[in-house]
Design a protein around this motif. Structure first.
Motif, PDB file in Angstrom:
ATOM      1  N   LEU A  65       0.765  -1.161   0.070  1.00 35.86           N
ATOM      2  CA  LEU A  65       0.068  -0.022  -0.077  1.00 35.86           C
ATOM      3  C   LEU A  65       0.951   1.396   0.059  1.00 35.86           C
ATOM      4  O   LEU A  65       0.630   2.184  -0.908  1.00 35.86           O
ATOM      5  CB  LEU A  65      -0.877  -0.060   1.254  1.00 35.86           C
ATOM      6  N   VAL A  66       1.879   1.460   0.852  1.00 39.28           N
ATOM      7  CA  VAL A  66       2.684   2.623   0.971  1.00 39.28           C
ATOM      8  C   VAL A  66       3.279   2.685  -0.537  1.00 39.28           C
ATOM      9  O   VAL A  66       3.582   3.554  -1.013  1.00 39.28           O
ATOM     10  CB  VAL A  66       3.666   2.517   2.116  1.00 39.28           C
ATOM     11  N   ALA A  67       3.939   1.673  -1.035  1.00 34.89           N
ATOM     12  CA  ALA A  67       4.720   1.590  -2.314  1.00 34.89           C
ATOM     13  C   ALA A  67       4.028   2.046  -3.463  1.00 34.89           C
ATOM     14  O   ALA A  67       4.304   3.150  -3.964  1.00 34.89           O
ATOM     15  CB  ALA A  67       5.357   0.243  -2.426  1.00 34.89           C
TER      16      ALA A  67
ATOM     17  N   LEU B 190      -1.028   5.695 -14.615  1.00 33.90           N
ATOM     18  CA  LEU B 190      -1.570   5.663 -13.495  1.00 33.90           C
ATOM     19  C   LEU B 190      -2.360   4.394 -13.027  1.00 33.90           C
ATOM     20  O   LEU B 190      -2.917   3.956 -11.958  1.00 33.90           O
ATOM     21  CB  LEU B 190      -2.597   6.952 -13.168  1.00 33.90           C
ATOM     22  N   ALA B 191      -3.019   3.526 -14.060  1.00 33.43           N
ATOM     23  CA  ALA B 191      -3.690   2.677 -13.963  1.00 33.43           C
ATOM     24  C   ALA B 191      -3.223   1.586 -13.133  1.00 33.43           C
ATOM     25  O   ALA B 191      -4.039   1.061 -12.235  1.00 33.43           O
ATOM     26  CB  ALA B 191      -3.923   2.078 -15.335  1.00 33.43           C
ATOM     27  N   LEU B 192      -1.865   1.104 -13.286  1.00 28.14           N
ATOM     28  CA  LEU B 192      -1.624   0.026 -12.399  1.00 28.14           C
ATOM     29  C   LEU B 192      -1.190   0.677 -10.792  1.00 28.14           C
ATOM     30  O   LEU B 192      -1.788  -0.210 -10.042  1.00 28.14           O
ATOM     31  CB  LEU B 192      -0.173  -0.594 -13.032  1.00 28.14           C
ATOM     32  N   PRO B 193      -0.585   1.723 -10.676  1.00 28.56           N
ATOM     33  CA  PRO B 193      -0.446   1.872  -9.255  1.00 28.56           C
ATOM     34  C   PRO B 193      -1.622   2.016  -8.584  1.00 28.56           C
ATOM     35  O   PRO B 193      -1.827   1.664  -7.470  1.00 28.56           O
ATOM     36  CB  PRO B 193       0.547   3.177  -9.402  1.00 28.56           C
ATOM     37  N   VAL B 194      -2.683   2.763  -9.409  1.00 29.69           N
ATOM     38  CA  VAL B 194      -4.065   2.908  -8.602  1.00 29.69           C
ATOM     39  C   VAL B 194      -4.796   1.592  -8.385  1.00 29.69           C
ATOM     40  O   VAL B 194      -5.216   1.489  -7.156  1.00 29.69           O
ATOM     41  CB  VAL B 194      -4.811   3.930  -9.628  1.00 29.69           C
ATOM     42  N   ALA B 195      -4.461   1.062  -9.181  1.00 32.05           N
ATOM     43  CA  ALA B 195      -5.211  -0.739  -9.012  1.00 32.05           C
ATOM     44  C   ALA B 195      -4.612  -1.315  -7.703  1.00 32.05           C
ATOM     45  O   ALA B 195      -5.279  -1.671  -6.874  1.00 32.05           O
ATOM     46  CB  ALA B 195      -5.005  -1.417 -10.336  1.00 32.05           C
ATOM     47  N   ILE B 196      -3.244  -1.290  -7.818  1.00 32.98           N
ATOM     48  CA  ILE B 196      -2.526  -1.918  -6.614  1.00 32.98           C
ATOM     49  C   ILE B 196      -2.855  -1.259  -5.475  1.00 32.98           C
ATOM     50  O   ILE B 196      -3.265  -1.905  -4.373  1.00 32.98           O
ATOM     51  CB  ILE B 196      -1.208  -1.690  -6.783  1.00 32.98           C
ATOM     52  N   SER B 197      -3.069   0.201  -5.251  1.00 31.66           N
ATOM     53  CA  SER B 197      -3.288   1.052  -4.048  1.00 31.66           C
ATOM     54  C   SER B 197      -4.617   0.596  -3.545  1.00 31.66           C
ATOM     55  O   SER B 197      -4.856   0.376  -2.534  1.00 31.66           O
ATOM     56  CB  SER B 197      -3.072   2.293  -4.283  1.00 31.66           C
ATOM     57  N   VAL B 198      -5.726   0.452  -4.575  1.00 32.06           N
ATOM     58  CA  VAL B 198      -7.330   0.089  -4.321  1.00 32.06           C
ATOM     59  C   VAL B 198      -7.300  -1.214  -3.669  1.00 32.06           C
ATOM     60  O   VAL B 198      -7.825  -1.329  -2.569  1.00 32.06           O
ATOM     61  CB  VAL B 198      -7.996   0.498  -5.498  1.00 32.06           C
ATOM     62  N   LEU B 199      -6.595  -2.266  -4.207  1.00 33.65           N
ATOM     63  CA  LEU B 199      -6.733  -3.447  -3.669  1.00 33.65           C
ATOM     64  C   LEU B 199      -6.028  -3.546  -2.426  1.00 33.65           C
ATOM     65  O   LEU B 199      -6.589  -4.377  -1.415  1.00 33.65           O
ATOM     66  CB  LEU B 199      -6.090  -4.467  -4.643  1.00 33.65           C
TER      67      LEU B 199
END
Length: 172
Positions: free
Chosen positions: A89-91, A154-163
């Motif tokens: 989440l932090v990364a 932004l697609a991949l980092p946002v998806a990772i953050s949301v998950l």
């Protein structure tokens, strides 16, 4: 529950579906950052005068940190460790913040007056493909100043953050 429970109430090492998705997307993010790091390294060492040295070094160090943080977080998440999701989440949150800064700069037409030397623009299609190469792609999209590559980056980092945020919230 995020992790499956035995009838005795002890935690198994088997992660739930959401935790597995977090680990999978974090591993994909680590791989994308590794690809971006390789692209930057080959471009920088091939023609070091073409790149801004300080931006290239700081981007490479940040990308290397993201590779390790996302990879380690994915491994910890698969092992059932709560710290793995927070590491991811932090990364991913930091990566997302850099991407949002680039998108806002592109939308408001901000141009640096420092004359940053970076990879040449290859057209929108090439810039969109490059923007998915981790932090290096995010920085490249930011330097080029086009909104669409910044958005796709932004697609991949946002998806990772949301998950990761959903899985951390669900585990409470």
């Amino acid at each position: 529950m995020l992790y499956s429970q035995e009838s005795s109430g002890t935690r198994e090492a088997e992660p739930g579906t959401l935790a597995t998705a977090v680990a999978l997307f974090a591993a994909i993010g680590a791989a994308a950052n590794l690809v971006g790091l390789l692209i930057l390294a080959f471009g920088f060492f091939g023609d070091p005068g073409h790149y801004d040295n300080s931006l290239a070094v700081s981007t490479a160090l940040g990308t290397l940190l993201l590779v390790f943080a996302l990879g380690y977080g994915a491994v910890l998440t698969l092992r059932g460790d709560e710290d793995g999701r927070f590491t991811v989440l932090v990364a991913a949150g930091v990566w997302t913040a850099v991407g949002i800064a680039g998108l806002l700069a592109a939308l408001f037409g901000y141009e640096s007056e420092y004359g940053i030397h970076w990879a040449e623009q290859g057209g929108v299609g090439v810039d969109i493909a490059t923007s998915t190469a981790g932090l290096v792609g995010t920085v490249t999209a930011m330097v080029h100043g086009e909104w669409l590559p910044n958005l796709t980056g932004l697609a991949l980092p946002v998806a990772i953050s949301v998950l990761a945020a959903l899985s951390a919230r669900r585990s409470r």
